[in-house]
Design an enzyme around this catalytic site. Structure first.
Site, short mmCIF file in Angstrom:
data_model
loop_
_atom_site.label_atom_id
_atom_site.label_comp_id
_atom_site.label_asym_id
_atom_site.label_seq_id
_atom_site.Cartn_x
_atom_site.Cartn_y
_atom_site.Cartn_z
N ARG A 148 -23.73 33.87 21.01
CA ARG A 148 -24.87 34.52 21.68
C ARG A 148 -24.70 34.62 23.19
NH1 ARG A 148 -29.61 31.00 19.07
NH2 ARG A 148 -27.91 29.50 19.08
N ASP B 120 -20.94 29.65 18.37
CA ASP B 120 -22.16 30.31 18.85
C ASP B 120 -21.75 31.46 19.77
OD1 ASP B 120 -24.61 31.08 19.87
OD2 ASP B 120 -25.31 29.03 20.20
N1 LIG Z 1 -23.51 32.01 12.01
C1 LIG Z 1 -24.58 31.37 11.54
N2 LIG Z 1 -25.77 31.65 12.10
C2 LIG Z 1 -26.83 30.99 11.63
C3 LIG Z 1 -26.75 30.04 10.60
N3 LIG Z 1 -27.99 29.57 10.36
C4 LIG Z 1 -28.80 30.20 11.22
N4 LIG Z 1 -28.12 31.06 11.99
C5 LIG Z 1 -28.58 31.89 13.11
O1 LIG Z 1 -28.81 31.04 14.19
C6 LIG Z 1 -29.77 31.61 15.06
C7 LIG Z 1 -30.79 30.55 15.40
O2 LIG Z 1 -30.11 29.55 16.06
P1 LIG Z 1 -30.38 28.03 15.85
O3 LIG Z 1 -29.08 27.33 16.10
O4 LIG Z 1 -31.08 27.78 14.51
O5 LIG Z 1 -31.42 27.62 16.93
P2 LIG Z 1 -31.38 27.96 18.46
O6 LIG Z 1 -31.98 29.32 18.60
O7 LIG Z 1 -30.01 27.77 19.02
O8 LIG Z 1 -32.24 26.81 19.09
P3 LIG Z 1 -33.78 26.60 19.14
O9 LIG Z 1 -34.28 27.32 20.35
O10 LIG Z 1 -33.97 25.14 19.24
O11 LIG Z 1 -34.32 27.17 17.85
C8 LIG Z 1 -30.33 32.82 14.34
O12 LIG Z 1 -29.71 33.97 14.89
C9 LIG Z 1 -29.86 32.61 12.90
O13 LIG Z 1 -29.65 33.84 12.23
C10 LIG Z 1 -25.47 29.78 10.05
O14 LIG Z 1 -25.29 28.92 9.19
N5 LIG Z 1 -24.42 30.47 10.54
#
Ligand SMILES: Nc1nc2c(ncn2[C@@H]2O[C@H](COP(=O)(O)OP(=O)(O)OP(=O)(O)O)[C@@H](O)[C@H]2O)c(=O)[nH]1
Ligand SMILES: [Zn+2]
Length: 203
Positions: A128, A126
């Site tokens: 971010r 992650d």
């Molecule tokens: N690298 C990668 N990114 C993903 C994947 N699936 C979704 N994403 C990205 O993950 C992000 C969303 O994160 P999530 O982990 O689904 O949820 P979160 O934002 O951490 O948590 P919540 O607040 O509970 O939704 C978005 O930017 C998506 O584009 C994947 O398989 N690989």
């Protein structure tokens, strides 16, 4: 981290009319959007969502993840309360970008889970950084949040830069056969609080 506020406008949706605020990240030029409703600068905790961009889930109806369902549920919840803020953060693919997310999906099609795929591409699970939220929240006069999320990292990040999270509200929507493994990996490896996956599917 700093942002430049550009302009605000009305954004009517099927759930109500939001005010849309545009910001540009001074460091990398990324364009972020915040949708707000009601009086959010009165000092009381604001119903809020930090939504990470997911083109495939938010706009292209993908069932590989839960993003589109969460986006809709968050906007509905804010409209129902008549007050709140959704920060639409340009952090596609958990910060690795759209093309790399497609590469990661390709690896997942061959059996990797979402974390392994990122790692095989040379990224962290992650990538971010939520720092950009602080100046946007400050600009809007938001001092604390009732945060819609299952991700404890978002709560931690906000508290670390001085935005207390008065409450964390779970946001479990859109479980389906295509994202079951993905959600289980998020709960198992990324610490997401996904209490009852079966319940989410039944909803
Ligand atoms: N690298 C990668 N990114 C993903 C994947 N699936 C979704 N994403 C990205 O993950 C992000 C969303 O994160 P999530 O982990 O689904 O949820 P979160 O934002 O951490 O948590 P919540 O607040 O509970 O939704 C978005 O930017 C998506 O584009 C994947 O398989 N690989
Ligand atoms: Zn998604």
């Amino acid at each position: 981290m700093a942002v430049t506020f550009v302009a605000s406008s009305q954004l009517p949706t099927q759930w109500g009319t939001f005010t849309m605020h545009g910001f540009v990240d001074d460091e990398n030029g990324k364009e972020h959007v915040v949708l707000t409703m009601g009086d959010i600068a009165d000092g009381k905790p604001v119903l809020g969502r930090l939504h990470s961009e997911c083109l495939t889930g938010d706009a292209l109806f993908s069932l590989r993840c839960d993003c589109g369902f969460q986006l809709e549920a968050a906007l509905k919840a804010i409209a129902a309360e008549g007050r709140g803020a959704l920060l639409y953060l340009r952090q596609e693919g958990r910060g690795i970008g759209l093309m790399n997310k497609i590469r990661a999906y390709n690896l997942q099609d061959q059996g990797a889970d979402t974390v392994e795929a990122n790692e095989r591409l040379g990224f962290g699970a992650d990538m971010r950084d939520y720092g950009i939220c602080r100046p946007m929240l400050e600009h809007l006069g938001i001092r604390s949040l009732k945060l819609l999320t299952n991700n404890p990292r978002k709560v931690k990040a906000l508290e670390e830069f001085g935005i207390p999270v008065a409450e964390r509200l779970p946001l479990q929507f859109g479980l389906n056969p295509f994202n079951r493994k993905y959600l289980a990996t998020k709960a198992g490896k990324l610490g997401h609080m996904l209490g009852n996956l079966h319940q989410a599917e039944a909803d």
